[in-house]
Design an enzyme around this catalytic site. Structure first.
Site, PDB file in Angstrom:
ATOM      1  N   GLY A  23      44.803  38.879  34.886  1.00 61.35           N
ATOM      2  CA  GLY A  23      46.010  38.274  34.338  1.00 61.35           C
ATOM      3  C   GLY A  23      46.846  37.678  35.446  1.00 61.35           C
ATOM      4  N   GLY A  24      48.118  37.448  35.149  1.00 53.71           N
ATOM      5  CA  GLY A  24      49.004  36.832  36.118  1.00 53.71           C
ATOM      6  C   GLY A  24      49.262  37.701  37.333  1.00 53.71           C
TER       7      GLY A  24
ATOM      8  N   GLY B 119      47.537  41.273  37.647  1.00 51.24           N
ATOM      9  CA  GLY B 119      46.513  42.273  37.921  1.00 51.24           C
ATOM     10  C   GLY B 119      45.103  41.785  37.678  1.00 51.24           C
TER      11      GLY B 119
ATOM     12  CG  LEU C 133      36.427  45.616  32.339  1.00 50.12           C
ATOM     13  CD1 LEU C 133      37.260  46.876  32.094  1.00 50.12           C
ATOM     14  CD2 LEU C 133      35.559  45.318  31.123  1.00 50.12           C
ATOM     15  N   GLY C 134      38.637  41.717  33.440  1.00 53.36           N
ATOM     16  CA  GLY C 134      39.603  40.678  33.102  1.00 53.36           C
ATOM     17  C   GLY C 134      40.659  40.566  34.180  1.00 53.36           C
TER      18      GLY C 134
ATOM     19  CE  LYS D 128      47.242  46.061  35.535  1.00 52.91           C
ATOM     20  NZ  LYS D 128      48.215  46.252  34.415  1.00 52.91           N
TER      21      LYS D 128
ATOM     22  CG  ASP E 212      54.963  42.407  28.090  1.00 52.64           C
ATOM     23  OD1 ASP E 212      55.282  41.449  27.350  1.00 52.64           O
ATOM     24  OD2 ASP E 212      54.085  42.322  28.963  1.00 52.64           O
TER      25      ASP E 212
END
Length: 256
Positions: A24-25, A27, A21-22, A44, A141
């Site tokens: 990041g820095g 995960g 799905l995607g 995740k 955040d």
């Protein structure tokens, strides 16, 4: 290093990996199917870069803390965690799958929001923040990237740097910050923190949605005035303009 492949089964066939799905820095999130319900879910875990770091175990412990913190939350505007499990030394968080874009992507695709469609989003995320505050935590955040917009709802995600706090108490915190969205106290290792910390970020998020501008980072505002959002969008009402500026006051006690 552990990477999940399409068609791979986890938890004795309970989950089947479909795609990425995607990432990041820290995960990576996979789209998966829960069996036998055939429901789509998100799984995740920490990405390959983090898995290769010397302090991987420390980072994984923080990830586990995030997972169990989220699992305790029950709120319509916070992403729901269904399960947390370990396999071959790596931990995974199973979450509801939300079909839609985060607010940053939506803004990029569709341009600035208006008050009619942005204020309900801010109200709902504000309710989510009030809830986690009542549980003794701060998100720390809040930003457009961490708010998912679906057809019927919005969801606050990514509790990776959420921390416990005691109102009015000065404690040592990791001084993580997101330029433009973090208040001055997040630039200090030891500072009082409270719901006002997340209020600043929520107001900064609304600033961005209505203007497509990232606010001046807090550490520069002692010698650079924050432009009022009306300067970039004259359709913003005085009431909303003033509310944003109030929420982004440099002194925590001056925020709502």
């Amino acid at each position: 290093m552990r990477h999940l492949n399409t068609g791979e089964n986890l938890q004795n066939g309970l989950y089947t990996i479909n795609s990425i799905l995607g990432a990041g820095g820290f995960g990576i999130t996979y789209l998966a199917t829960e069996n036998p319900s055939n429901e789509q879910i998100a799984i995740k875990t920490l990405n390959a870069t983090v898995q290769g770091k010397d302090n991987f175990l420390d980072l994984q412990n923080k990830f586990i803390k995030e997972a169990f913190l989220l699992a305790k939350c029950s709120h319509p505007h916070i992403v729901t965690v269904h399960n947390v499990f370990e396999k071959d030394g790596f931990w995974y968080m199973v979450m509801e799958y939300i079909k839609g874009d985060d607010l940053a992507v939506y803004l990029q695709k569709n341009g600035v929001f208006n008050e009619a469609n942005s204020l309900p989003i801010i109200q709902q995320i504000g309710e989510a923040l009030s809830y986690i505050n009542s549980q003794g935590f701060l998100h720390r955040d809040v930003k457009p990237n961490n708010i998912l917009l679906s057809i019927n709802t919005v969801k606050l995600i990514d509790f990776g740097i959420a921390r416990e706090f005691t109102a009015g108490e000065t404690r040592t915190h990791t001084n993580y910050r997101k330029e433009g969205y973090s208040p001055p106290e997040q630039y200090e290792e030891r500072a009082k923190r409270g719901i006002y910390t997340d209020v600043y970020a929520l107001a900064a998020t609304l600033y961005n949605l209505l203007t497509d501008e990232v606010p001046i980072p807090a550490q520069f505002r002692s010698y650079a005035t924050l432009p009022p959002p009306q300067q970039f969008n004259n359709k913003i009402s005085d009431r909303v303009n003033n509310a944003i500026l109030k929420g982004m006051e440099l002194k925590p006690e001056s925020r709502p």
